[in-house]
Design a protein around this motif. Structure first.
Motif, mmCIF file in Angstrom:
data_model
loop_
_atom_site.group_PDB
_atom_site.id
_atom_site.type_symbol
_atom_site.label_atom_id
_atom_site.label_comp_id
_atom_site.label_asym_id
_atom_site.label_seq_id
_atom_site.Cartn_x
_atom_site.Cartn_y
_atom_site.Cartn_z
ATOM 1 N N ALA A 120 0.838 -1.202 0.000
ATOM 2 C CA ALA A 120 0.000 0.000 0.000
ATOM 3 C C ALA A 120 0.868 1.246 0.000
ATOM 4 C CB ALA A 120 -0.923 -0.005 1.212
ATOM 5 N N THR A 121 1.949 1.217 0.791
ATOM 6 C CA THR A 121 2.871 2.353 0.833
ATOM 7 C C THR A 121 3.645 2.489 -0.468
ATOM 8 O OG1 THR A 121 3.123 2.041 3.221
ATOM 9 C CG2 THR A 121 4.795 3.378 2.111
ATOM 10 N N ALA A 122 3.971 1.349 -1.083
ATOM 11 C CA ALA A 122 4.801 1.368 -2.281
ATOM 12 C C ALA A 122 4.026 1.778 -3.527
ATOM 13 C CB ALA A 122 5.432 -0.009 -2.495
ATOM 14 N N ILE A 123 2.862 1.167 -3.753
ATOM 15 C CA ILE A 123 2.152 1.349 -5.016
ATOM 16 C C ILE A 123 0.686 1.709 -4.816
ATOM 17 C CG2 ILE A 123 1.437 0.188 -7.154
ATOM 18 C CD1 ILE A 123 3.946 -1.547 -6.896
ATOM 19 N N GLY A 124 0.022 1.033 -3.886
ATOM 20 C CA GLY A 124 -1.417 1.206 -3.740
ATOM 21 C C GLY A 124 -1.844 2.649 -3.542
ATOM 22 N N ILE A 125 -1.262 3.316 -2.544
ATOM 23 C CA ILE A 125 -1.672 4.693 -2.238
ATOM 24 C C ILE A 125 -1.052 5.709 -3.201
ATOM 25 C CG2 ILE A 125 -1.597 6.521 -0.486
ATOM 26 C CD1 ILE A 125 -1.837 4.297 1.624
ATOM 27 N N PRO A 126 0.294 5.730 -3.365
ATOM 28 C CA PRO A 126 0.869 6.794 -4.200
ATOM 29 C C PRO A 126 0.532 6.692 -5.684
ATOM 30 C CG PRO A 126 2.560 5.229 -3.519
ATOM 31 C CD PRO A 126 1.334 4.875 -2.755
ATOM 32 N N LEU A 127 0.485 5.479 -6.233
ATOM 33 C CA LEU A 127 0.260 5.343 -7.670
ATOM 34 C C LEU A 127 -1.221 5.136 -8.017
ATOM 35 C CD1 LEU A 127 3.205 3.196 -9.118
ATOM 36 C CD2 LEU A 127 2.673 5.589 -9.564
ATOM 37 N N LEU A 128 -1.802 4.078 -7.473
ATOM 38 C CA LEU A 128 -3.162 3.717 -7.885
ATOM 39 C C LEU A 128 -4.210 4.692 -7.381
ATOM 40 C CD1 LEU A 128 -3.062 -0.171 -7.411
ATOM 41 C CD2 LEU A 128 -2.614 1.174 -9.475
ATOM 42 N N ILE A 129 -4.066 5.175 -6.153
ATOM 43 C CA ILE A 129 -5.094 6.051 -5.579
ATOM 44 C C ILE A 129 -4.797 7.529 -5.839
ATOM 45 C CG2 ILE A 129 -6.201 6.791 -3.425
ATOM 46 C CD1 ILE A 129 -5.753 3.934 -2.371
ATOM 47 N N GLU A 130 -3.618 8.005 -5.422
ATOM 48 C CA GLU A 130 -3.325 9.431 -5.526
ATOM 49 C C GLU A 130 -3.016 9.867 -6.958
ATOM 50 O OE1 GLU A 130 -0.189 10.136 -2.761
ATOM 51 O OE2 GLU A 130 -1.516 10.073 -1.008
ATOM 52 N N THR A 131 -2.239 9.095 -7.690
ATOM 53 C CA THR A 131 -1.853 9.495 -9.054
ATOM 54 C C THR A 131 -2.953 9.204 -10.064
ATOM 55 O OG1 THR A 131 0.482 9.106 -8.570
ATOM 56 C CG2 THR A 131 -0.152 9.199 -10.897
ATOM 57 N N HIS A 132 -3.516 7.994 -10.023
ATOM 58 C CA HIS A 132 -4.485 7.587 -11.041
ATOM 59 C C HIS A 132 -5.935 7.685 -10.569
ATOM 60 C CE1 HIS A 132 -1.199 6.379 -13.578
ATOM 61 N NE2 HIS A 132 -0.778 5.478 -12.698
ATOM 62 N N GLY A 133 -6.165 8.002 -9.293
ATOM 63 C CA GLY A 133 -7.524 8.239 -8.805
ATOM 64 C C GLY A 133 -8.395 7.004 -8.699
ATOM 65 N N GLY A 134 -7.810 5.864 -8.374
ATOM 66 C CA GLY A 134 -8.586 4.634 -8.241
ATOM 67 C C GLY A 134 -9.423 4.615 -6.979
ATOM 68 N N ASN A 135 -10.431 3.760 -6.962
ATOM 69 C CA ASN A 135 -11.313 3.617 -5.810
ATOM 70 C C ASN A 135 -10.564 2.914 -4.672
ATOM 71 O OD1 ASN A 135 -13.243 2.348 -3.973
ATOM 72 N ND2 ASN A 135 -14.813 3.042 -5.406
ATOM 73 N N PRO A 136 -10.359 3.580 -3.538
ATOM 74 C CA PRO A 136 -9.573 2.978 -2.450
ATOM 75 C C PRO A 136 -10.179 1.692 -1.898
ATOM 76 C CG PRO A 136 -9.866 5.335 -2.093
ATOM 77 C CD PRO A 136 -10.780 4.954 -3.212
ATOM 78 N N ALA A 137 -11.518 1.624 -1.826
ATOM 79 C CA ALA A 137 -12.168 0.439 -1.274
ATOM 80 C C ALA A 137 -11.895 -0.788 -2.132
ATOM 81 C CB ALA A 137 -13.671 0.676 -1.151
ATOM 82 N N VAL A 138 -12.020 -0.638 -3.442
ATOM 83 C CA VAL A 138 -11.775 -1.764 -4.354
ATOM 84 C C VAL A 138 -10.304 -2.170 -4.312
ATOM 85 C CG1 VAL A 138 -11.844 -2.535 -6.753
ATOM 86 C CG2 VAL A 138 -13.669 -1.084 -5.856
ATOM 87 N N ILE A 139 -9.427 -1.188 -4.368
ATOM 88 C CA ILE A 139 -7.988 -1.482 -4.371
ATOM 89 C C ILE A 139 -7.582 -2.179 -3.078
ATOM 90 C CG2 ILE A 139 -5.698 -0.408 -4.321
ATOM 91 C CD1 ILE A 139 -6.936 1.771 -6.192
ATOM 92 N N GLY A 140 -8.093 -1.706 -1.961
ATOM 93 C CA GLY A 140 -7.737 -2.320 -0.687
ATOM 94 C C GLY A 140 -8.301 -3.720 -0.526
ATOM 95 N N ALA A 141 -9.599 -3.883 -0.791
ATOM 96 C CA ALA A 141 -10.251 -5.174 -0.570
ATOM 97 C C ALA A 141 -9.755 -6.239 -1.540
ATOM 98 C CB ALA A 141 -11.763 -5.011 -0.697
ATOM 99 N N VAL A 142 -9.726 -5.919 -2.823
ATOM 100 C CA VAL A 142 -9.322 -6.921 -3.817
ATOM 101 C C VAL A 142 -7.804 -7.108 -3.801
ATOM 102 C CG1 VAL A 142 -9.542 -7.653 -6.222
ATOM 103 C CG2 VAL A 142 -11.304 -6.219 -5.193
ATOM 104 N N GLY A 143 -7.082 -6.051 -3.410
ATOM 105 C CA GLY A 143 -5.635 -6.207 -3.241
ATOM 106 C C GLY A 143 -5.318 -7.216 -2.151
ATOM 107 N N MET A 144 -6.082 -7.185 -1.061
ATOM 108 C CA MET A 144 -5.902 -8.187 -0.011
ATOM 109 C C MET A 144 -6.209 -9.579 -0.544
ATOM 110 S SD MET A 144 -4.803 -7.183 2.946
ATOM 111 C CE MET A 144 -5.399 -8.440 4.067
#
Length: 316
Positions: free
Chosen positions: A232-256
């Motif tokens: 999450a610190t490496a890619i999830g938050i800085p790239l997928l959420i903050e840079t590309h504006g992805g849905n945090p709930a989907v990224i977090g849940a399906v990433g797990m």
């Protein structure tokens, strides 16, 4: 208010009972291990970081020196269990169903009815607290229904926990390891490398790297909860959420869930893959993992598609 701390009290009380029963049987290593774990649950929040660290080292020392042994407490005989199973059949699973039903139905009732305004449960801990309440309700229901000896739950619980041994607390240890890795800056280092490799604006490749990292770090550390803070610190938050504006709930849940695919493939997840093989006395200690490869790999690929389509198209 019922807080998260009450769950620690309940768990600590169970470990304390198992420690006392082990002490009564003269199993000194088991008694010391479960007593220290009980202390961690009951008083860990009130101990210093140093004291908790020493406690963990003591647990590792006992397990590493082979202090934990399997127990065979006097409970029902195999013949009695077969008779109960033949008489009750699948009805034996009813107490187990009480636990998820209490957690799910209780959470919905609490959040979508006036009950939520009472402040009965600690905020954002409702499901976990209700899960614990469900366990107690299932235990009480089973006792009233089956009428076993009073100490049967404690003795059967001890038999099971002694069979699992130190692996029972492996998820706790590995989740803490993930937090340590995140605080040490491992996620920032991996994120820097990933940003240098992933072409700018390539969302799909970023999703693939995130999901692959979740699976691989889970395989290394044995637990998706340990891998998540790092990825999450490496890619999830800085790239997928903050840079590309992805849905945090989907990224977090399906990433797990992508991480859980790694859980199916690693002996490091001892409580999932090695303990069952030992309990079933399989000749191939990796037999459980071999059976799960055909599920884990395609499921991981589906997770990549769900993150990409769900987080950036459907629910964005």
């Amino acid at each position: 208010m019922i807080t998260y701390e009450w769950l620690y009290v309940v768990a600590g009380a169970a470990f304390a009972v198992w420690a006392a029963l082990s002490l009564k049987d003269g199993r000194w290593g088991n008694a010391a291990f479960w007593a220290l774990l009980a202390l961690s649950f009951l008083a860990g929040s009130h101990l210093s970081d140093l004291a908790n660290g020493v406690l963990v080292l003591a647990l590792v020392g006992i397990a590493g020196l082979g202090g934990l042994k399997r127990s065979d407490p006097p409970t029902t005989s195999p013949q009695e269990r077969e008779a109960h199973a033949a008489r009750l059949g699948n009805k034996l699973f009813l107490p187990a169903l009480v636990v998820p039903l209490t957690a799910v139905a209780g959470t919905l009732l609490y959040n979508y009815t006036p009950l939520g305004a009472t402040g009965l449960f600690e905020a954002r801990r409702e499901t976990l607290i209700l899960f614990g309440i469900g366990v107690l309700a299932a235990l009480a229901g089973a006792m009233l229904w089956l009428r076993p000896p009073l100490m049967a739950p404690a003795q059967e619980g001890r038999r099971l926990i002694d069979s699992i041994g130190w692996a029972a607390i492996l998820p706790q240890m590995l989740a803490a390891l993930g937090a340590v890795f995140a605080l040490a800056g491992v996620g920032d280092i991996i994120g820097g490398v990933a940003r240098g490799v992933i072409p700018e604006g390539n969302v799909f490749l970023a999703v693939v790297v995130f999901a692959a990292g979740m699976a691989l770090f889970t395989m290394i550390m044995g637990n998706a909860f340990a891998a998540f803070p790092v990825m999450a610190t490496a890619i999830g938050i800085p790239l997928l959420i903050e840079t590309h504006g992805g849905n945090p709930a989907v990224i977090g849940a399906v990433g797990m869930l992508a991480g859980f695919c790694g859980t199916l493939l690693t002996p490091m997840a001892a409580n999932f893959n090695i303990v069952p093989a030992a309990l079933l006395e399989l000749k191939d200690q990796n037999g459980v993992i071999r059976q799960q490869v055909g599920t884990a790999v395609p499921l991981w690929a589906v997770n990549v598609l769900i993150i990409y389509v769900g987080a950036f198209w459907l629910w964005n």
